[in-house]
Design a protein around this motif. Structure first.
Motif, PDB file in Angstrom:
ATOM      1  N   GLU A   1      -3.572 -13.044 -25.397  1.00 53.54           N
ATOM      2  CA  GLU A   1      -4.700 -12.579 -26.216  1.00 53.54           C
ATOM      3  C   GLU A   1      -4.220 -11.968 -27.526  1.00 53.54           C
ATOM      4  OE1 GLU A   1      -7.390 -10.020 -24.132  1.00 53.54           O
ATOM      5  OE2 GLU A   1      -7.766 -11.508 -22.570  1.00 53.54           O
ATOM      6  N   ALA A   2      -2.997 -11.421 -27.513  1.00 52.93           N
ATOM      7  CA  ALA A   2      -2.435 -10.809 -28.726  1.00 52.93           C
ATOM      8  C   ALA A   2      -1.857 -11.861 -29.675  1.00 52.93           C
ATOM      9  CB  ALA A   2      -1.351  -9.806 -28.342  1.00 52.93           C
ATOM     10  N   ASP A   3      -1.976 -13.148 -29.294  1.00 50.24           N
ATOM     11  CA  ASP A   3      -1.488 -14.259 -30.110  1.00 50.24           C
ATOM     12  C   ASP A   3       0.039 -14.225 -30.270  1.00 50.24           C
ATOM     13  OD1 ASP A   3      -1.849 -16.632 -31.475  1.00 50.24           O
ATOM     14  OD2 ASP A   3      -2.124 -15.691 -33.422  1.00 50.24           O
ATOM     15  N   VAL A   4       0.707 -13.867 -29.175  1.00 52.21           N
ATOM     16  CA  VAL A   4       2.176 -13.924 -29.162  1.00 52.21           C
ATOM     17  C   VAL A   4       2.561 -15.369 -28.852  1.00 52.21           C
ATOM     18  CG1 VAL A   4       4.270 -13.046 -28.016  1.00 52.21           C
ATOM     19  CG2 VAL A   4       2.315 -11.522 -28.377  1.00 52.21           C
ATOM     20  N   ALA A   5       3.618 -15.851 -29.493  1.00 56.64           N
ATOM     21  CA  ALA A   5       4.046 -17.239 -29.308  1.00 56.64           C
ATOM     22  C   ALA A   5       4.452 -17.498 -27.850  1.00 56.64           C
ATOM     23  CB  ALA A   5       5.201 -17.549 -30.243  1.00 56.64           C
ATOM     24  N   LEU A   6       4.107 -18.675 -27.324  1.00 54.40           N
ATOM     25  CA  LEU A   6       4.371 -19.009 -25.907  1.00 54.40           C
ATOM     26  C   LEU A   6       5.835 -18.867 -25.491  1.00 54.40           C
ATOM     27  CD1 LEU A   6       1.990 -21.958 -24.987  1.00 54.40           C
ATOM     28  CD2 LEU A   6       2.278 -19.815 -23.760  1.00 54.40           C
ATOM     29  N   PRO A   7       6.812 -19.372 -26.286  1.00 49.99           N
ATOM     30  CA  PRO A   7       8.213 -19.221 -25.862  1.00 49.99           C
ATOM     31  C   PRO A   7       8.610 -17.756 -25.696  1.00 49.99           C
ATOM     32  CG  PRO A   7       8.046 -20.706 -27.771  1.00 49.99           C
ATOM     33  CD  PRO A   7       6.700 -20.102 -27.563  1.00 49.99           C
ATOM     34  N   VAL A   8       8.031 -16.898 -26.529  1.00 56.49           N
ATOM     35  CA  VAL A   8       8.330 -15.455 -26.452  1.00 56.49           C
ATOM     36  C   VAL A   8       7.768 -14.895 -25.148  1.00 56.49           C
ATOM     37  CG1 VAL A   8       8.062 -13.226 -27.627  1.00 56.49           C
ATOM     38  CG2 VAL A   8       8.192 -15.328 -28.982  1.00 56.49           C
ATOM     39  N   ILE A   9       6.533 -15.297 -24.808  1.00 62.44           N
ATOM     40  CA  ILE A   9       5.892 -14.799 -23.575  1.00 62.44           C
ATOM     41  C   ILE A   9       6.704 -15.236 -22.354  1.00 62.44           C
ATOM     42  CG2 ILE A   9       3.815 -14.889 -22.127  1.00 62.44           C
ATOM     43  CD1 ILE A   9       2.170 -15.277 -24.692  1.00 62.44           C
ATOM     44  N   ARG A  10       7.083 -16.530 -22.330  1.00 60.50           N
ATOM     45  CA  ARG A  10       7.828 -17.051 -21.168  1.00 60.50           C
ATOM     46  C   ARG A  10       9.118 -16.265 -20.948  1.00 60.50           C
ATOM     47  NH1 ARG A  10       7.130 -22.397 -23.333  1.00 60.50           N
ATOM     48  NH2 ARG A  10       5.156 -23.260 -22.614  1.00 60.50           N
ATOM     49  N   GLU A  11       9.862 -16.079 -22.029  1.00 60.82           N
ATOM     50  CA  GLU A  11      11.149 -15.378 -21.902  1.00 60.82           C
ATOM     51  C   GLU A  11      10.936 -13.913 -21.518  1.00 60.82           C
ATOM     52  OE1 GLU A  11      14.912 -14.282 -24.733  1.00 60.82           O
ATOM     53  OE2 GLU A  11      14.069 -16.282 -24.978  1.00 60.82           O
ATOM     54  N   PHE A  12       9.920 -13.289 -22.108  1.00 51.54           N
ATOM     55  CA  PHE A  12       9.613 -11.882 -21.839  1.00 51.54           C
ATOM     56  C   PHE A  12       9.282 -11.678 -20.359  1.00 51.54           C
ATOM     57  CE2 PHE A  12       6.562  -8.371 -21.510  1.00 51.54           C
ATOM     58  CZ  PHE A  12       7.227  -7.358 -22.178  1.00 51.54           C
ATOM     59  N   ILE A  13       8.367 -12.502 -19.841  1.00 50.11           N
ATOM     60  CA  ILE A  13       7.939 -12.374 -18.439  1.00 50.11           C
ATOM     61  C   ILE A  13       9.119 -12.627 -17.491  1.00 50.11           C
ATOM     62  CG2 ILE A  13       6.436 -13.371 -16.636  1.00 50.11           C
ATOM     63  CD1 ILE A  13       4.858 -11.679 -18.663  1.00 50.11           C
ATOM     64  N   ALA A  14       9.929 -13.648 -17.793  1.00 45.83           N
ATOM     65  CA  ALA A  14      11.082 -13.978 -16.940  1.00 45.83           C
ATOM     66  C   ALA A  14      12.063 -12.817 -16.876  1.00 45.83           C
ATOM     67  CB  ALA A  14      11.775 -15.235 -17.479  1.00 45.83           C
ATOM     68  N   LYS A  15      12.314 -12.182 -18.017  1.00 51.79           N
ATOM     69  CA  LYS A  15      13.289 -11.078 -18.057  1.00 51.79           C
ATOM     70  C   LYS A  15      12.763  -9.838 -17.342  1.00 51.79           C
ATOM     71  CE  LYS A  15      16.072 -12.339 -22.054  1.00 51.79           C
ATOM     72  NZ  LYS A  15      16.417 -12.060 -23.453  1.00 51.79           N
ATOM     73  N   VAL A  16      11.465  -9.548 -17.510  1.00 53.91           N
ATOM     74  CA  VAL A  16      10.878  -8.390 -16.827  1.00 53.91           C
ATOM     75  C   VAL A  16      10.942  -8.595 -15.319  1.00 53.91           C
ATOM     76  CG1 VAL A  16       8.728  -7.093 -16.409  1.00 53.91           C
ATOM     77  CG2 VAL A  16       9.358  -7.707 -18.743  1.00 53.91           C
TER      78      VAL A  16
ATOM     79  N   SER B   1       6.569 -11.867 -32.150  1.00 48.63           N
ATOM     80  CA  SER B   1       7.048 -13.259 -32.204  1.00 48.63           C
ATOM     81  C   SER B   1       8.136 -13.511 -33.248  1.00 48.63           C
ATOM     82  CB  SER B   1       5.877 -14.210 -32.478  1.00 48.63           C
ATOM     83  OG  SER B   1       4.860 -14.054 -31.529  1.00 48.63           O
ATOM     84  N   ILE B   2       8.095 -12.778 -34.370  1.00 52.72           N
ATOM     85  CA  ILE B   2       8.959 -13.091 -35.515  1.00 52.72           C
ATOM     86  C   ILE B   2      10.446 -13.115 -35.171  1.00 52.72           C
ATOM     87  CG2 ILE B   2       9.818 -12.079 -37.697  1.00 52.72           C
ATOM     88  CD1 ILE B   2       6.877 -11.684 -38.487  1.00 52.72           C
ATOM     89  N   ARG B   3      10.938 -12.082 -34.511  1.00 54.09           N
ATOM     90  CA  ARG B   3      12.376 -11.998 -34.237  1.00 54.09           C
ATOM     91  C   ARG B   3      12.846 -13.169 -33.366  1.00 54.09           C
ATOM     92  NH1 ARG B   3      16.695  -8.236 -35.322  1.00 54.09           N
ATOM     93  NH2 ARG B   3      18.487  -9.369 -34.538  1.00 54.09           N
ATOM     94  N   HIS B   4      12.052 -13.472 -32.330  1.00 55.55           N
ATOM     95  CA  HIS B   4      12.426 -14.533 -31.393  1.00 55.55           C
ATOM     96  C   HIS B   4      12.445 -15.893 -32.082  1.00 55.55           C
ATOM     97  CE1 HIS B   4      12.008 -17.484 -28.142  1.00 55.55           C
ATOM     98  NE2 HIS B   4      12.534 -16.573 -27.341  1.00 55.55           N
ATOM     99  N   ILE B   5      11.425 -16.168 -32.913  1.00 53.13           N
ATOM    100  CA  ILE B   5      11.289 -17.494 -33.527  1.00 53.13           C
ATOM    101  C   ILE B   5      12.239 -17.687 -34.717  1.00 53.13           C
ATOM    102  CG2 ILE B   5       9.661 -18.962 -34.828  1.00 53.13           C
ATOM    103  CD1 ILE B   5       7.505 -18.110 -32.865  1.00 53.13           C
ATOM    104  N   THR B   6      12.418 -16.625 -35.527  1.00 56.10           N
ATOM    105  CA  THR B   6      13.244 -16.784 -36.739  1.00 56.10           C
ATOM    106  C   THR B   6      14.664 -16.269 -36.578  1.00 56.10           C
ATOM    107  OG1 THR B   6      12.651 -14.616 -37.632  1.00 56.10           O
ATOM    108  CG2 THR B   6      11.194 -16.443 -38.190  1.00 56.10           C
ATOM    109  N   GLY B   7      14.857 -15.361 -35.630  1.00 54.26           N
ATOM    110  CA  GLY B   7      16.172 -14.725 -35.512  1.00 54.26           C
ATOM    111  C   GLY B   7      16.379 -13.671 -36.589  1.00 54.26           C
ATOM    112  N   LYS B   8      15.345 -13.431 -37.414  1.00 58.71           N
ATOM    113  CA  LYS B   8      15.461 -12.467 -38.515  1.00 58.71           C
ATOM    114  C   LYS B   8      14.759 -11.161 -38.151  1.00 58.71           C
ATOM    115  CE  LYS B   8      17.427 -15.687 -40.841  1.00 58.71           C
ATOM    116  NZ  LYS B   8      18.885 -15.694 -40.973  1.00 58.71           N
ATOM    117  N   PRO B   9      15.319 -10.030 -38.569  1.00 59.34           N
ATOM    118  CA  PRO B   9      14.693  -8.747 -38.225  1.00 59.34           C
ATOM    119  C   PRO B   9      13.498  -8.413 -39.110  1.00 59.34           C
ATOM    120  CG  PRO B   9      16.639  -8.371 -39.576  1.00 59.34           C
ATOM    121  CD  PRO B   9      16.573  -9.858 -39.328  1.00 59.34           C
ATOM    122  N   ILE B  10      12.521  -7.726 -38.526  1.00 59.97           N
ATOM    123  CA  ILE B  10      11.457  -7.129 -39.343  1.00 59.97           C
ATOM    124  C   ILE B  10      12.057  -5.823 -39.862  1.00 59.97           C
ATOM    125  CG2 ILE B  10       9.120  -6.163 -39.360  1.00 59.97           C
ATOM    126  CD1 ILE B  10       8.508  -7.931 -36.890  1.00 59.97           C
TER     127      ILE B  10
END
Length: 462
Positions: free
Chosen positions: A40-55, A261-270
């Motif tokens: 619902e927060a519009d987080v990118a799917l690859p980020v969600i998958r990795e986040f849930i798996a790690k938790v 999503s930004i850090r995961h997708i770009t590898g660049k820091p905010i």
């Protein structure tokens, strides 16, 4: 900021935080809710998958099951993974270069790039004590150069003039030469907004980048575009060697998808986030503090830093001495407190950073509208100096005059006077022995059921 995500996550984690035992089943239910909150927060799917798996992997580990409070450890795991998704630590600008250190700003049209140049120059001037020069190489939008000149004057940094007839590379080279000659520490180069699919415009910024060789290439992106912000940043990074991202308009972003999503997708820091329209509304991006805010735990460190920078220490000391000497706390002092609160992002800006305030009821949140502080200030501004010094003389006809002068109603004036009386009592308690403890007890007494400040509550939205 990120209210929707924060509400969903805190509700999801509330059920599990009290659990004495974690099983795959009760983790599964909570993780499903967390996944929905992130979607619902519009987080990118690859980020969600990795986040849930790690938790899940960390939560089913032996250390958690042996803990005395497994539920609380689970919340801590979620917080840690949120931090990791956003980059763990704040990455500062790398300005260790032979002056001038050139910062190139890139981004889409309307993302708030020129405003971010002004905010960043003010930040570097005031917090890093740098001598800053700004220049616009946006030769496509006639108002852009004038806009930057106006903003530079507003924040008190030097502006290097440019014209639409010039080529961006010529503008940049002339600005660098001027910065060297006049011993500027930093040169911030504003560029035209462009789309990554516009080949000609992308070639131009690549050539500009190659010519000036900046120490920092910052991509400015609108937080409200959600995961699209991350995808756009990735496309730009493929054309330009970005060093970081400035996430703008986060104060209007209730979702938080871009930040996660930004850090995961770009590898660049905010590196920074824009938190309002004012020129001082730019904060270094601290993933640990943002994760804490998202989970409703507040952000006390940022609050302390803000108080350090924005509270007028001389005025604060003067007020403290006045209260201690027994001279009391009058309406002029109260007005001064409202002005100070406004300079720190208003009431909601402060509440956002206080621990536990995320759990306030919606009714109380609605009452804590920043419009109410503006209204209160307007009422005090409509009073005479004598009335501010001696509120007890404000009776019938005076109340009518004050209400008319401030565009409010008599009951609003009554509510303000009641709130002021409560504040005055607290200040009296503070001036005595064990003052702070007494004041905190007094504040608890002002809290209505569900949290929030009772005295302010009467001013709720109309």
């Amino acid at each position: 900021m990120f209210e929707n995500l924060s509400d969903r996550l805190t509700k999801s984690l509330k059920n599990i935080s009290g659990r004495g035992r974690l099983t795959e089943d009760n983790i599964k239910d909570t993780l499903r809710e967390v996944r929905m909150a992130l979607l619902e927060a519009d987080v990118a799917l690859p980020v969600i998958r990795e986040f849930i798996a790690k938790v899940k992997e960390s939560a089913l580990g032996t250390d958690v099951s042996k803990s005395l409070t497994p539920g609380q450890v689970f919340v801590k795991i979620v917080q840690t993974e949120l931090e990791k998704a956003m980059g763990e630590v704040n990455e500062q600008l790398d300005l260790k270069a032979t002056p001038p250190a050139v910062i190139l700003m890139a981004g889409l049209q309307g993302a708030g790039k020129t405003t971010s140049v002004a905010k960043l120059s003010k930040f570097l001037k005031e917090r890093e004590k740098k001598k800053v020069l700004v220049v616009s190489a946006d030769v496509y939008r006639p108002a852009a150069i004038k806009q930057l000149e106006t903003l530079a004057s507003e924040v008190g940094v030097d502006f290097f003039p440019s014209a639409v007839e010039q080529k961006p590379i010529d503008i940049a080279n002339a600005a660098i030469a001027h910065a060297k000659k006049n011993f500027f520490d930093v040169l911030i180069l504003d560029t035209a907004g462009r789309l990554h699919v516009d080949g000609e415009m992308m070639d131009e910024i690549k050539a500009l980048h190659a010519a000036v060789n900046p120490v920092e290439t910052l991509f400015t992106v609108d937080a409200m575009t959600g995961q699209d912000a991350a995808n756009t940043a990735k496309a730009f990074d493929e054309a330009l060697p970005l060093t970081g991202v400035i996430l703008t308009k986060t104060d209007g972003d209730a979702r938080g998808g871009a930040a996660l999503s930004i850090r995961h997708i770009t590898g660049k820091p905010i590196k920074f986030m824009g938190v309002g329209e004012k020129t001082d509304a730019l904060e270094p991006f601290h993933p640990d503090r943002i994760a804490s805010r998202i989970l409703g735990m507040g952000d006390v460190l940022s609050l302390i830093e803000e108080v350090e920078q924005k509270v007028d220490k001389a005025k604060a000391e003067k007020l403290a001495k006045k209260v201690k000497s027994g001279k009391g706390f009058d309406l002029e002092d109260f007005r001064e407190q409202l002005v100070q609160m406004k300079s720190m992002g208003g009431m909601m800006g402060l509440i956002d950073k206080l621990p536990g305030m995320g759990q306030m009821s919606e009714q109380v949140k609605n009452q804590m509208d920043d419009k109410l502080t503006v209204r209160m200030e307007a009422i005090i501004n409509s009073m005479t100096p004598a009335e501010r010094a001696r509120p007890d003389i404000i009776k019938g006809s005076r109340k009518r005059r004050i209400a008319a002068g401030s565009g409010t109603q008599i009951q609003d004036v009554n509510k303000l006077l009641k709130q002021f009386t409560q504040m005055q009592k607290m200040m009296k308690k503070m001036s005595g022995k064990g003052g702070m403890q007494k004041m905190m007890r007094g504040m608890k007494g002002m809290m209505p059921p569900g949290g929030g400040m009772g005295g302010f509550g009467g001013f709720g939205r109309r």
